[in-house]
Scaffold this motif. Structure first.
Motif, PDB file in Angstrom:
ATOM      1  N   LYS A 173       0.843  -1.204   0.000  1.00  0.00           N
ATOM      2  CA  LYS A 173       0.000   0.000   0.000  1.00  0.00           C
ATOM      3  C   LYS A 173       0.879   1.256   0.000  1.00  0.00           C
ATOM      4  CE  LYS A 173      -4.083   1.646  -0.028  1.00  0.00           C
ATOM      5  NZ  LYS A 173      -4.986   1.313  -1.131  1.00  0.00           N
ATOM      6  N   GLU A 228       2.084   2.049  -3.379  1.00  0.00           N
ATOM      7  CA  GLU A 228       1.030   2.691  -4.171  1.00  0.00           C
ATOM      8  C   GLU A 228       0.933   4.184  -3.845  1.00  0.00           C
ATOM      9  OE1 GLU A 228      -3.251   0.992  -4.833  1.00  0.00           O
ATOM     10  OE2 GLU A 228      -3.327   2.427  -3.202  1.00  0.00           O
ATOM     11  N   LEU A 229       1.015   4.504  -2.557  1.00  0.00           N
ATOM     12  CA  LEU A 229       0.913   5.901  -2.144  1.00  0.00           C
ATOM     13  C   LEU A 229       2.110   6.712  -2.630  1.00  0.00           C
ATOM     14  CD1 LEU A 229      -0.437   5.220   1.439  1.00  0.00           C
ATOM     15  CD2 LEU A 229      -1.666   6.453  -0.347  1.00  0.00           C
ATOM     16  N   GLN A 248       1.638   7.647  -6.061  1.00  0.00           N
ATOM     17  CA  GLN A 248       0.666   8.731  -6.241  1.00  0.00           C
ATOM     18  C   GLN A 248       1.280  10.093  -6.003  1.00  0.00           C
ATOM     19  OE1 GLN A 248      -3.224   8.436  -4.598  1.00  0.00           O
ATOM     20  NE2 GLN A 248      -3.336   6.245  -4.965  1.00  0.00           N
ATOM     21  N   TYR A 260       2.484   5.873   6.315  1.00  0.00           N
ATOM     22  CA  TYR A 260       1.160   5.260   6.314  1.00  0.00           C
ATOM     23  C   TYR A 260       1.179   4.013   7.193  1.00  0.00           C
ATOM     24  CZ  TYR A 260      -3.204   3.127   4.861  1.00  0.00           C
ATOM     25  OH  TYR A 260      -4.449   2.573   4.872  1.00  0.00           O
ATOM     26  N   SER A 304      -5.969  14.950  -4.560  1.00  0.00           N
ATOM     27  CA  SER A 304      -6.621  13.717  -4.102  1.00  0.00           C
ATOM     28  C   SER A 304      -5.857  13.118  -2.921  1.00  0.00           C
ATOM     29  CB  SER A 304      -6.681  12.706  -5.255  1.00  0.00           C
ATOM     30  OG  SER A 304      -5.373  12.376  -5.673  1.00  0.00           O
ATOM     31  N   MET A 313      -6.448  15.010   0.178  1.00  0.00           N
ATOM     32  CA  MET A 313      -7.772  14.674   0.693  1.00  0.00           C
ATOM     33  C   MET A 313      -7.718  13.390   1.521  1.00  0.00           C
ATOM     34  SD  MET A 313     -10.333  16.590  -0.723  1.00  0.00           S
ATOM     35  CE  MET A 313     -10.695  16.427  -2.467  1.00  0.00           C
ATOM     36  N   MET A 314      -6.870  12.484   1.083  1.00  0.00           N
ATOM     37  CA  MET A 314      -6.781  11.195   1.775  1.00  0.00           C
ATOM     38  C   MET A 314      -6.061  11.307   3.104  1.00  0.00           C
ATOM     39  SD  MET A 314      -5.595   9.048  -1.507  1.00  0.00           S
ATOM     40  CE  MET A 314      -4.753   7.737  -0.657  1.00  0.00           C
ATOM     41  N   ALA A 315      -5.178  12.299   3.202  1.00  0.00           N
ATOM     42  CA  ALA A 315      -4.310  12.376   4.374  1.00  0.00           C
ATOM     43  C   ALA A 315      -5.089  12.691   5.647  1.00  0.00           C
ATOM     44  CB  ALA A 315      -3.245  13.426   4.145  1.00  0.00           C
ATOM     45  N   ASN A 316      -4.752  11.987   6.716  1.00  0.00           N
ATOM     46  CA  ASN A 316      -5.370  12.264   8.004  1.00  0.00           C
ATOM     47  C   ASN A 316      -4.659  13.428   8.685  1.00  0.00           C
ATOM     48  OD1 ASN A 316      -5.382   9.231   7.393  1.00  0.00           O
ATOM     49  ND2 ASN A 316      -7.135   9.534   8.732  1.00  0.00           N
TER      50      ASN A 316
END
Lengths: 340, 242
Positions: A164, A167-168, A171, A276, A330, A333-336
């Motif tokens: 994962k 993948e990040l 991105q 992550y 995007s 947006m995903m980041a906490n």
């Protein structure tokens, strides 16, 4: 005494008898209280695969968890730490030392290596491990729900999340072709870890460049190789050794201008590009809570292995700017958590 | 003893013998003179017996009533606990449903997959309990799968047209699966929601661990059993998370 009791019972004098019964009960309670109040400083043994000094912030939540169960270090509990300083071969001897010390609970910190060494050293002393990738597969417990042996703790999705992370990383750097992967060859499941990453790289259409590092000097060399080969980014895989060398890794990535992704939030707050994974602080807190419960008499074999429920993506915008990377909306947006 | 002395004794014995010879069935009939003292004993026995039986019956009745009352109150408490837990579960699921709602607001043709992927990630960020979100197009094919653990899958085209989560969601607007366990210990539930027009179906895998503590605190014997909307949820007090 016997005659008095017999006489009381024979006479059936209810008043007298109740007095007698309450006296007996009172004596029993006093006895129980005296037993409990016996001053005995319990000792918690911590077996650390890295060095305790390198990750002090992990032990703060551990002590907090312990405090919730009513144990304060120095007051009613003492702590013995043995650290292998990343030399995993030393772990069995250190574990044996703690067992000889007759610790009440053995806490294995820093991945499956420490936990397995602790389990091999004792079957009597309960063991609490913290952040082991897959405790069932590594043979620590029979099942997460009911460990069966006196071994429990927190499992974390650690190396399972490496694909994962790949993948990040892709991105944040669209168009990346080759990613450097830093792995610890001393990790028991390193082969599986690498295989899973290869499969993921095929799906993501990425090439991987694996570099092994089991000692601080190796890290230096691996990053030099990554820089020399002009790789598009680096994945620092999940491992307690890498966590203990956090400062060095973040510094090297910065020096060689390599976008990198790491396991724990603490890497990003220390200046790493992104991280992550679950929260290591929460995992150590839970380990503290479990240790306290076991000290209070809970059976480790009955305590389920606790799994993470929160996974946070943390992006350090400052580092991204320094690398002249535009963080896609995007991803933002995903980041906490976004560190500006 | 001299002969003189024992003669009168002999006489008395003879007299007794003759008396018993005259009434051979004396022990069965019980002579009148012998009845007096036993009668008193009998009254005592009868009286004590009656009192004891009355006390015993009374005691037994009391125990029985107390037992029934106790059982009824226990059941009432457990029922109330179950109701409260069910309400909390309901609230939890409704919250997730409403969050899931905006992923199926736009018709399928009006959005790109990239947009949907961003939306899916936003949902995962907003709702920690959702670990995976799949989006099925109006024909029931999976076009997107976003997960916290695995790689995202775009355009897999896996056919879910005959899957209950697609069919039921289309027919009734929403679908709830049975509770299932991941890794043998994490309680999960599949929740599918269909949009108004041809918006497709959003399928979320919900980790119930966060709400599980509420349910698992209720104990019935070794394991609790609760139901929500006719679906049984077996609560296991040993399941915990961090």
């Amino acid at each position: 005494m016997h005659t008095t009791v017999a006489a009381l019972l024979r006479r059936g004098d209810l008043m007298r008898r109740s007095v007698f019964v309450s006296l007996i009960a009172g004596a029993a309670v006093t006895w129980a209280v005296t037993i409990r109040a016996q001053p005995a400083m319990l000792v918690i043994g911590i077996l650390n695969s890295t060095s305790a000094a390198s990750v002090p912030e992990q032990f703060a939540p551990f002590h907090r968890g312990l405090g919730e169960a009513g144990y304060v270090t120095g007051q009613n509990v003492a702590i013995e730490i043995r650290s292998a300083e990343n030399d995993y071969a030393r772990l069995p001897a250190l574990a044996a030392e703690l067992v000889r010390h007759r610790v009440a609970v053995l806490v294995a910190a820093g991945g499956p290596v420490a936990a397995l060494a602790a389990k091999a050293a004792t079957a009597e002393i309960p063991i609490v491990f913290t952040v082991v990738t897959d405790p069932v597969k590594s043979g620590l417990v029979a099942s997460l729900k009911k460990p069966g042996v006196k071994v429990t703790g927190t499992s974390g999705l650690t190396s399972e999340l490496d694909p994962k992370r790949l993948e990040l990383l892709q991105q944040i750097k669209p168009g990346a072709r080759t990613i450097g992967v830093l792995v610890n060859p001393n990790r028991p499941d390193v082969a599986r870890q690498s295989r899973e990453l290869e499969t993921a790289a095929d799906t993501l259409k990425l090439n991987l460049d694996f570099q092994k590092a089991g000692m601080p000097d190796d890290i230096e060399a691996a990053f030099a190789t990554f820089a020399e080969r002009r790789l598009d980014g680096v994945l620092v895989t999940a491992d307690p050794f890498f966590n203990s060398r956090r400062g060095q890794l973040v510094e090297l990535a910065k020096r060689h201008a390599l976008p990198a992704i790491y396991q724990w939030r603490e890497f990003a707050t220390a200046g790493g590009l992104m991280s992550y994974g679950p929260s290591i602080a929460q995992a150590y807190h839970q380990a503290g809570v479990y240790t306290g419960r076991i000290l209070r008499g809970a059976n480790a074999a009955e305590l389920p292995v606790v799994q993470p429920t929160r996974f946070d993506l943390v992006i350090n915008i400052k580092t991204a700017k320094a690398l002249s990377l535009a963080v896609p909306e995007s991803l933002r947006m995903m980041a906490n958590e976004v560190i500006e | 003893m001299s002969q003189r002395n024992w003669l009168p004794h002999l006489g008395a014995a003879t007299m007794r013998l003759s008396a018993s010879a005259r009434e051979p069935k004396a022990p069965r009939i019980i002579p009148f003179s012998a009845i007096r003292a036993p009668l008193f004993t009998k009254y005592v026995v009868l009286f004590v017996g009656v009192v004891c039986i009355a006390l015993l019956v009374n005691g037994a009745a009391q125990i029985w009533f107390f037992f029934r009352e106790h059982k009824a109150s226990l059941i009432r408490i457990q029922y109330e606990q179950a109701e409260a837990a069910a309400a909390k579960m309901g609230q939890f699921i409704t919250g997730i449903e409403s969050q899931l709602g905006w992923t199926v607001q736009l018709p399928w043709s009006a959005t790109t997959l990239a947009q949907r992927r961003t939306d899916a990630w936003r949902l995962l960020r907003q709702v920690p309990a959702v670990t995976e979100l799949a989006q099925l197009d109006p024909s029931g094919r999976e076009q997107l799968r976003v997960s916290r653990f695995a790689l995202d899958v775009v355009g897999s085209g896996i056919d879910f047209a005959n899957d209950p989560k697609f069919r039921e969601a289309l027919a009734q607007g929403r679908y709830y699966s049975e509770i299932y366990f991941r890794n043998d210990s994490e309680p999960y539930m599949t929740l599918a929601l269909a949009g108004d027009r041809d918006a497709g179906v959003s399928v979320a895998e919900v980790n119930l661990t966060l709400i599980w503590d509420v349910v698992s605190q209720i104990k019935v014997g070794q394991r609790g059993q609760r139901s929500r909307r006719s679906r049984n949820i077996v609560s296991d007090p040993t399941t915990r998370r961090w």
